[in-house]
Design a protein around this motif. Structure first.
Motif, PDB file in Angstrom:
ATOM      1  N   ALA A 128       8.913  49.250 -28.115  1.00  0.00           N
ATOM      2  CA  ALA A 128      10.077  48.411 -28.416  1.00  0.00           C
ATOM      3  C   ALA A 128       9.821  47.582 -29.668  1.00  0.00           C
ATOM      4  O   ALA A 128      10.703  47.420 -30.518  1.00  0.00           O
ATOM      5  CB  ALA A 128      10.394  47.511 -27.224  1.00  0.00           C
ATOM      6  N   TRP A 129       8.609  47.037 -29.789  1.00  0.00           N
ATOM      7  CA  TRP A 129       8.255  46.263 -30.980  1.00  0.00           C
ATOM      8  C   TRP A 129       8.327  47.141 -32.232  1.00  0.00           C
ATOM      9  O   TRP A 129       8.680  46.670 -33.316  1.00  0.00           O
ATOM     10  CB  TRP A 129       6.860  45.675 -30.818  1.00  0.00           C
ATOM     11  N   ALA A 130       8.032  48.422 -32.083  1.00  0.00           N
ATOM     12  CA  ALA A 130       8.074  49.356 -33.214  1.00  0.00           C
ATOM     13  C   ALA A 130       9.497  49.846 -33.492  1.00  0.00           C
ATOM     14  O   ALA A 130       9.697  50.654 -34.404  1.00  0.00           O
ATOM     15  CB  ALA A 130       7.159  50.541 -32.949  1.00  0.00           C
ATOM     16  N   GLY A 131      10.481  49.394 -32.712  1.00  0.00           N
ATOM     17  CA  GLY A 131      11.867  49.746 -32.964  1.00  0.00           C
ATOM     18  C   GLY A 131      12.407  50.905 -32.158  1.00  0.00           C
ATOM     19  O   GLY A 131      13.541  51.345 -32.375  1.00  0.00           O
ATOM     20  N   PHE A 132      11.628  51.415 -31.207  1.00  0.00           N
ATOM     21  CA  PHE A 132      12.088  52.521 -30.372  1.00  0.00           C
ATOM     22  C   PHE A 132      12.965  52.006 -29.228  1.00  0.00           C
ATOM     23  O   PHE A 132      12.783  50.882 -28.746  1.00  0.00           O
ATOM     24  CB  PHE A 132      10.900  53.268 -29.778  1.00  0.00           C
ATOM     25  N   GLY A 133      13.885  52.849 -28.791  1.00  0.00           N
ATOM     26  CA  GLY A 133      14.685  52.581 -27.614  1.00  0.00           C
ATOM     27  C   GLY A 133      14.566  53.750 -26.654  1.00  0.00           C
ATOM     28  O   GLY A 133      14.200  54.865 -27.057  1.00  0.00           O
ATOM     29  N   GLY A 138      11.314  58.290 -19.836  1.00  0.00           N
ATOM     30  CA  GLY A 138      10.443  59.279 -20.440  1.00  0.00           C
ATOM     31  C   GLY A 138      10.820  59.701 -21.846  1.00  0.00           C
ATOM     32  O   GLY A 138      10.107  60.483 -22.474  1.00  0.00           O
ATOM     33  N   VAL A 139      11.958  59.199 -22.345  1.00  0.00           N
ATOM     34  CA  VAL A 139      12.439  59.560 -23.678  1.00  0.00           C
ATOM     35  C   VAL A 139      12.561  58.302 -24.535  1.00  0.00           C
ATOM     36  O   VAL A 139      13.189  57.328 -24.135  1.00  0.00           O
ATOM     37  CB  VAL A 139      13.805  60.274 -23.611  1.00  0.00           C
ATOM     38  N   TRP A 140      11.977  58.347 -25.731  1.00  0.00           N
ATOM     39  CA  TRP A 140      12.054  57.230 -26.677  1.00  0.00           C
ATOM     40  C   TRP A 140      12.582  57.763 -28.002  1.00  0.00           C
ATOM     41  O   TRP A 140      12.186  58.836 -28.451  1.00  0.00           O
ATOM     42  CB  TRP A 140      10.675  56.603 -26.877  1.00  0.00           C
ATOM     43  N   ILE A 141      13.480  56.994 -28.615  1.00  0.00           N
ATOM     44  CA  ILE A 141      14.113  57.449 -29.856  1.00  0.00           C
ATOM     45  C   ILE A 141      14.115  56.339 -30.904  1.00  0.00           C
ATOM     46  O   ILE A 141      14.066  55.154 -30.587  1.00  0.00           O
ATOM     47  CB  ILE A 141      15.566  57.902 -29.605  1.00  0.00           C
ATOM     48  N   ALA A 147       8.537  56.582 -38.453  1.00  0.00           N
ATOM     49  CA  ALA A 147       7.852  55.766 -37.454  1.00  0.00           C
ATOM     50  C   ALA A 147       6.896  56.590 -36.597  1.00  0.00           C
ATOM     51  O   ALA A 147       6.200  56.039 -35.743  1.00  0.00           O
ATOM     52  CB  ALA A 147       8.877  55.063 -36.548  1.00  0.00           C
ATOM     53  N   GLU A 148       6.854  57.906 -36.819  1.00  0.00           N
ATOM     54  CA  GLU A 148       5.956  58.754 -36.032  1.00  0.00           C
ATOM     55  C   GLU A 148       4.499  58.343 -36.219  1.00  0.00           C
ATOM     56  O   GLU A 148       3.702  58.387 -35.278  1.00  0.00           O
ATOM     57  CB  GLU A 148       6.145  60.219 -36.401  1.00  0.00           C
ATOM     58  N   ALA A 149       4.133  57.921 -37.433  1.00  0.00           N
ATOM     59  CA  ALA A 149       2.754  57.503 -37.695  1.00  0.00           C
ATOM     60  C   ALA A 149       2.396  56.298 -36.835  1.00  0.00           C
ATOM     61  O   ALA A 149       1.308  56.233 -36.248  1.00  0.00           O
ATOM     62  CB  ALA A 149       2.570  57.193 -39.172  1.00  0.00           C
ATOM     63  N   GLU A 150       3.310  55.321 -36.748  1.00  0.00           N
ATOM     64  CA  GLU A 150       3.057  54.151 -35.922  1.00  0.00           C
ATOM     65  C   GLU A 150       3.014  54.527 -34.448  1.00  0.00           C
ATOM     66  O   GLU A 150       2.196  54.011 -33.684  1.00  0.00           O
ATOM     67  CB  GLU A 150       4.137  53.090 -36.165  1.00  0.00           C
ATOM     68  N   PRO A 231      16.255  46.591 -33.193  1.00  0.00           N
ATOM     69  CA  PRO A 231      15.575  47.770 -33.743  1.00  0.00           C
ATOM     70  C   PRO A 231      15.952  48.062 -35.194  1.00  0.00           C
ATOM     71  O   PRO A 231      15.465  49.035 -35.757  1.00  0.00           O
ATOM     72  CB  PRO A 231      16.055  48.893 -32.825  1.00  0.00           C
ATOM     73  N   GLN A 232      16.827  47.218 -35.788  1.00  0.00           N
ATOM     74  CA  GLN A 232      17.242  47.415 -37.178  1.00  0.00           C
ATOM     75  C   GLN A 232      17.843  48.813 -37.382  1.00  0.00           C
ATOM     76  O   GLN A 232      17.383  49.611 -38.209  1.00  0.00           O
ATOM     77  CB  GLN A 232      16.069  47.192 -38.128  1.00  0.00           C
ATOM     78  N   LEU A 233      18.867  49.093 -36.602  1.00  0.00           N
ATOM     79  CA  LEU A 233      19.540  50.380 -36.696  1.00  0.00           C
ATOM     80  C   LEU A 233      20.327  50.493 -37.996  1.00  0.00           C
ATOM     81  O   LEU A 233      20.754  49.482 -38.563  1.00  0.00           O
ATOM     82  CB  LEU A 233      20.493  50.558 -35.511  1.00  0.00           C
TER      83      LEU A 233
END
Length: 271
Positions: A128-133, A138-141, A147-150, A231-233
């Motif tokens: 969540a801190w990295a901006g994922f929802g 089981g699914v994060w977007i 952001a895959e590196a983070e 998440p800064q969408l």
């Protein structure tokens, strides 16, 4: 601001972390216990609670103490400086916008057994801190494929027991993208929090030195929550005339307006 509003917005520890990030971090030097205790005292935090907060942060490895005669001063440790510097970068750079969105999503499939609640909580907090929802268990977007590196770093540090998969793709022909966004993030609640922030700080006009110090500290203290909540969408995924843009402008304006006065008061406190 009332005492309930001042202290109720967070614990003494949380408030102390704000003071450390806003006033101690830029100094790159030690600070006396009395300065920190007196600063928290301006918010109605009792001396005992302030000293306990200092001890807790020290025990966590973010501060180290040094006795000078009968007095004690504190210095940020290297991990403490890194933590606060990363937080400052996130806070002051937050809301500045980014490149236009190409419509692609990064999707993570992560499965953790229900019995491993602590690990599930840590994963949820970090992503969540990295901006994922998470639109479904089981699914994060995120609409930021970079952001895959983070995400890789987070997942490696947590040492998850099961397999993880990632995909980068556009939204397909089934379902509606706005519904997925609404399931992954509570945009209405976020808008409500922004409205509260605007209502509180747009009408605040501190006059005395103490009032300016309190206003600046409270401004940062309240704003530092938003990088975790928002998440800064991309604009395409947000309501028209997004209130977050107004809140960002207000934060930057008030922070610049009160900064010098707050720093002078901090120096008077012995910081």
């Amino acid at each position: 601001m009332s005492r309930r509003r001042e202290v109720g917005g967070g614990s003494a520890r949380s408030l102390l972390m704000t003071v450390l990030g806003e006033f101690v971090l830029p100094m790159d030097g030690p600070v006396w216990t009395a300065a920190l205790v007196d600063a928290l005292g301006l918010f109605g935090v009792e001396e005992k609670s302030a000293r306990q907060a200092l001890a807790r942060i020290g025990a966590e490895g973010w501060l180290e103490s040094e006795r000078v005669g009968r007095r004690v001063r504190w210095r940020l440790t290297k991990p403490g400086r890194r933590l606060l510097a990363e937080g400052a970068e996130r806070i002051y750079g937050f809301g500045s916008g980014g490149p236009s969105w190409d419509g692609r999503w990064l999707v993570l499939l992560v499965s953790i057994p229900e019995s491993m609640r602590e690990l599930r909580h840590r994963l949820r907090t970090r992503l969540a801190w990295a901006g994922f929802g998470s639109p479904t268990p089981g699914v994060w977007i995120t609409p930021r494929p970079e952001a895959e590196a983070e995400a890789k770093l987070i997942l490696a540090e947590l040492a998850l027991p099961g397999p993880v998969m990632s995909f980068v793709a556009g939204f397909g022909g089934l379902g509606r993208e706005p519904e997925m966004v609404a399931a992954a993030w509570d945009i209405e609640e976020l808008a409500r929090r922004y409205a509260e922030f605007i209502a509180e700080f747009s009408r605040l006009s501190p006059r005395s030195a103490d009032d300016v110090f309190r206003a600046q500290t409270r401004l940062v203290h309240e704003w530092r929550r938003f990088p975790f909540l928002d998440p800064q969408l991309p604009a395409e995924l947000l309501p028209a005339r997004w209130i977050g843009a107004r809140a960002t402008k207000l934060f930057n304006d008030r922070h610049a307006r009160w900064r010098d006065g707050a720093q002078r008061r901090w120096a008077e406190l012995g910081g």
